[in-house]
Design a protein around this motif. Structure first.
Motif, PDB file in Angstrom:
ATOM      1  N   PRO A  19      -2.525 -11.232  -2.402  1.00 22.19           N
ATOM      2  CA  PRO A  19      -3.950 -11.028  -2.168  1.00 22.19           C
ATOM      3  C   PRO A  19      -4.595 -12.347  -1.737  1.00 22.19           C
ATOM      4  O   PRO A  19      -4.476 -13.357  -2.436  1.00 22.19           O
ATOM      5  CB  PRO A  19      -4.477 -10.571  -3.538  1.00 22.19           C
ATOM      6  CG  PRO A  19      -3.280  -9.982  -4.222  1.00 22.19           C
ATOM      7  CD  PRO A  19      -2.127 -10.836  -3.775  1.00 22.19           C
ATOM      8  N   CYS A  20      -5.226 -12.343  -0.569  1.00 23.75           N
ATOM      9  CA  CYS A  20      -5.729 -13.597  -0.014  1.00 23.75           C
ATOM     10  C   CYS A  20      -7.231 -13.584   0.241  1.00 23.75           C
ATOM     11  O   CYS A  20      -7.804 -14.615   0.615  1.00 23.75           O
ATOM     12  CB  CYS A  20      -4.974 -13.925   1.284  1.00 23.75           C
ATOM     13  SG  CYS A  20      -5.169 -12.684   2.586  1.00 23.75           S
ATOM     14  N   TRP A  21      -7.892 -12.427   0.049  1.00 22.66           N
ATOM     15  CA  TRP A  21      -9.314 -12.314   0.372  1.00 22.66           C
ATOM     16  C   TRP A  21      -9.835 -11.036  -0.274  1.00 22.66           C
ATOM     17  O   TRP A  21      -9.062 -10.093  -0.478  1.00 22.66           O
ATOM     18  CB  TRP A  21      -9.471 -12.238   1.897  1.00 22.66           C
ATOM     19  CG  TRP A  21     -10.877 -12.282   2.444  1.00 22.66           C
ATOM     20  CD1 TRP A  21     -11.519 -11.287   3.146  1.00 22.66           C
ATOM     21  CD2 TRP A  21     -11.795 -13.376   2.390  1.00 22.66           C
ATOM     22  NE1 TRP A  21     -12.776 -11.714   3.509  1.00 22.66           N
ATOM     23  CE2 TRP A  21     -12.975 -12.983   3.058  1.00 22.66           C
ATOM     24  CE3 TRP A  21     -11.740 -14.655   1.818  1.00 22.66           C
ATOM     25  CZ2 TRP A  21     -14.083 -13.819   3.179  1.00 22.66           C
ATOM     26  CZ3 TRP A  21     -12.841 -15.489   1.934  1.00 22.66           C
ATOM     27  CH2 TRP A  21     -13.987 -15.073   2.610  1.00 22.66           C
ATOM     28  N   VAL A  22     -11.097 -11.016  -0.635  1.00 17.14           N
ATOM     29  CA  VAL A  22     -11.743  -9.784  -1.076  1.00 17.14           C
ATOM     30  C   VAL A  22     -13.012  -9.597  -0.261  1.00 17.14           C
ATOM     31  O   VAL A  22     -13.695 -10.567   0.071  1.00 17.14           O
ATOM     32  CB  VAL A  22     -12.063  -9.774  -2.592  1.00 17.14           C
ATOM     33  CG1 VAL A  22     -10.788  -9.674  -3.401  1.00 17.14           C
ATOM     34  CG2 VAL A  22     -12.894 -10.980  -3.001  1.00 17.14           C
ATOM     35  N   THR A  81     -12.716  -4.670  -1.865  1.00 20.91           N
ATOM     36  CA  THR A  81     -11.409  -4.354  -1.290  1.00 20.91           C
ATOM     37  C   THR A  81     -10.585  -5.633  -1.153  1.00 20.91           C
ATOM     38  O   THR A  81     -11.026  -6.584  -0.498  1.00 20.91           O
ATOM     39  CB  THR A  81     -11.574  -3.715   0.105  1.00 20.91           C
ATOM     40  OG1 THR A  81     -12.371  -2.537  -0.016  1.00 20.91           O
ATOM     41  CG2 THR A  81     -10.225  -3.361   0.706  1.00 20.91           C
ATOM     42  N   PRO A  82      -9.386  -5.679  -1.771  1.00 25.14           N
ATOM     43  CA  PRO A  82      -8.530  -6.852  -1.577  1.00 25.14           C
ATOM     44  C   PRO A  82      -7.801  -6.774  -0.233  1.00 25.14           C
ATOM     45  O   PRO A  82      -7.458  -5.681   0.240  1.00 25.14           O
ATOM     46  CB  PRO A  82      -7.533  -6.749  -2.735  1.00 25.14           C
ATOM     47  CG  PRO A  82      -7.417  -5.276  -2.982  1.00 25.14           C
ATOM     48  CD  PRO A  82      -8.772  -4.686  -2.666  1.00 25.14           C
ATOM     49  N   PHE A 127      -6.993  -0.659   0.861  1.00 25.81           N
ATOM     50  CA  PHE A 127      -6.758  -2.108   0.814  1.00 25.81           C
ATOM     51  C   PHE A 127      -6.766  -2.639   2.238  1.00 25.81           C
ATOM     52  O   PHE A 127      -6.626  -1.898   3.204  1.00 25.81           O
ATOM     53  CB  PHE A 127      -5.434  -2.444   0.112  1.00 25.81           C
ATOM     54  CG  PHE A 127      -4.207  -1.901   0.806  1.00 25.81           C
ATOM     55  CD1 PHE A 127      -3.479  -2.687   1.692  1.00 25.81           C
ATOM     56  CD2 PHE A 127      -3.770  -0.597   0.566  1.00 25.81           C
ATOM     57  CE1 PHE A 127      -2.343  -2.183   2.326  1.00 25.81           C
ATOM     58  CE2 PHE A 127      -2.650  -0.084   1.195  1.00 25.81           C
ATOM     59  CZ  PHE A 127      -1.934  -0.882   2.083  1.00 25.81           C
ATOM     60  N   GLY A 128      -6.945  -3.932   2.364  1.00 25.05           N
ATOM     61  CA  GLY A 128      -6.924  -4.565   3.667  1.00 25.05           C
ATOM     62  C   GLY A 128      -5.611  -5.309   3.895  1.00 25.05           C
ATOM     63  O   GLY A 128      -4.873  -5.610   2.942  1.00 25.05           O
ATOM     64  N   ILE A 129      -5.323  -5.578   5.157  1.00 22.93           N
ATOM     65  CA  ILE A 129      -4.164  -6.396   5.544  1.00 22.93           C
ATOM     66  C   ILE A 129      -4.717  -7.534   6.395  1.00 22.93           C
ATOM     67  O   ILE A 129      -5.500  -7.297   7.325  1.00 22.93           O
ATOM     68  CB  ILE A 129      -3.137  -5.589   6.355  1.00 22.93           C
ATOM     69  CG1 ILE A 129      -2.740  -4.301   5.617  1.00 22.93           C
ATOM     70  CG2 ILE A 129      -1.890  -6.426   6.640  1.00 22.93           C
ATOM     71  CD1 ILE A 129      -2.005  -3.294   6.492  1.00 22.93           C
ATOM     72  N   THR A 212     -11.315  -5.768  -8.366  1.00 23.61           N
ATOM     73  CA  THR A 212     -11.237  -7.227  -8.342  1.00 23.61           C
ATOM     74  C   THR A 212     -11.837  -7.806  -9.618  1.00 23.61           C
ATOM     75  O   THR A 212     -12.868  -7.335 -10.096  1.00 23.61           O
ATOM     76  CB  THR A 212     -11.973  -7.783  -7.114  1.00 23.61           C
ATOM     77  OG1 THR A 212     -11.328  -7.312  -5.931  1.00 23.61           O
ATOM     78  CG2 THR A 212     -11.961  -9.308  -7.098  1.00 23.61           C
ATOM     79  N   TYR A 213     -11.172  -8.819 -10.172  1.00 26.24           N
ATOM     80  CA  TYR A 213     -11.671  -9.581 -11.308  1.00 26.24           C
ATOM     81  C   TYR A 213     -12.195 -10.925 -10.804  1.00 26.24           C
ATOM     82  O   TYR A 213     -11.508 -11.616 -10.051  1.00 26.24           O
ATOM     83  CB  TYR A 213     -10.543  -9.865 -12.313  1.00 26.24           C
ATOM     84  CG  TYR A 213     -10.070  -8.674 -13.106  1.00 26.24           C
ATOM     85  CD1 TYR A 213     -10.330  -8.584 -14.469  1.00 26.24           C
ATOM     86  CD2 TYR A 213      -9.329  -7.649 -12.510  1.00 26.24           C
ATOM     87  CE1 TYR A 213      -9.877  -7.496 -15.222  1.00 26.24           C
ATOM     88  CE2 TYR A 213      -8.879  -6.565 -13.246  1.00 26.24           C
ATOM     89  CZ  TYR A 213      -9.153  -6.499 -14.600  1.00 26.24           C
ATOM     90  OH  TYR A 213      -8.703  -5.425 -15.331  1.00 26.24           O
TER      91      TYR A 213
END
Length: 263
Positions: A19-22, A81-82, A127-129, A212-213
């Motif tokens: 996971p690199c972004w939300v 969304t991660p 989720f996103g890519i 997301t936390y």
């Protein structure tokens, strides 16, 4: 949930699947900026506008998250969304489809920042890519106001874990328990995300979804601020092995969790 601070450093290219972004898509961007700006101390600057108005949230000048404006005809849920890292978003999108998922948006270029797609797993969780170009993702971790963990709330973990493992190559670490269905996803031995099978406990109005936390310095103060700013407390603060945790919603209905590090 576990500790997943990024040992590679904020500007290193992420291992695929990390996971690199939300990102949060909302109906009223100005009001949402005001809520999170007050709550987490975020400041905002414009980001890529391929899908409409979009801003990046910053902590001390470093990017932590993104927010976009939903067009009135979009019926997407308002939800954090991660985005999971990929070296080739087109190939990852093809693999998502082959493994029973769907691709709703893209793949498309987000200006010079990178290339993206928005997908859903076979149970419907979105989720996103992200294939980083000039923008590799969240540039700060381990401080209040930054995302610290992402967790999928779903019906059951076994089939969904197979999907994510097939697409991103995760290692799985199930919790051995008769009454707790939980799998930690790891890359190169480092925990990066969790899958929580809730069965009938999953909220019917939401269905499977990622959560997301965000780390906070004082969870009691944070919860008072949430309500003062027009948000709601969905699950009050309680102790966990990773600190005190609570689940809340912003004024637009987007749910997220806050966690106070026990250290």
């Amino acid at each position: 949930m576990t500790d997943a601070r990024d040992s590679a450093g904020p500007h290193a290219r992420r291992v695929p699947g990390t996971p690199c972004w939300v990102s949060l898509m909302v109906h009223g961007l100005d009001a949402t900026e005001e809520f999170y700006g007050e709550l987490f101390g975020w400041e905002f600057r414009p980001g890529p506008q391929q899908l409409g108005p979009y801003v990046r949230a910053l902590l001390d000048g470093r990017e932590v998250a993104g927010m976009g404006q939903l067009s009135p005809d979009h019926r997407l849920p308002v939800a954090w969304t991660p985005y999971l890292a990929s070296d080739d978003v087109d190939q990852t999108a093809d693999t998502v489809r082959l493994c029973g998922g769907t691709v709703a948006v893209g793949p498309l270029d987000a200006a010079e920042a990178g290339r993206m797609a928005i997908a859903a797993d076979p149970a419907g969780a979105v989720f996103g890519i992200w294939q980083g170009g000039a923008h590799l993702g969240t540039a700060v971790t381990g401080v209040p106001g930054a995302p610290v963990w992402n967790e999928l709330l779903t019906f059951e973990t076994e089939s969904v874990a197979k999907f994510y493992k097939s697409v991103f190559g995760y290692e799985e670490e199930p919790v051995v328990s008769a009454d707790f269905d939980y799998v930690t996803l790891s890359l190169a031995g480092r925990p990066v995300a969790g899958l929580h099978g809730m069965g009938h406990g999953l909220p019917r109005d939401r269905g499977p979804h990622w959560q997301t936390y965000f780390e906070v310095g004082d969870i009691g103060l944070t919860l008072r601020q949430v309500t003062d700013l027009g948000g709601r407390i969905l699950r009050p603060a309680h102790d966990s092995p990773h600190g005190r945790v609570a689940r809340v919603a912003d004024p637009d209905g987007a749910e997220f969790s806050v966690v106070q590090d026990p250290r």
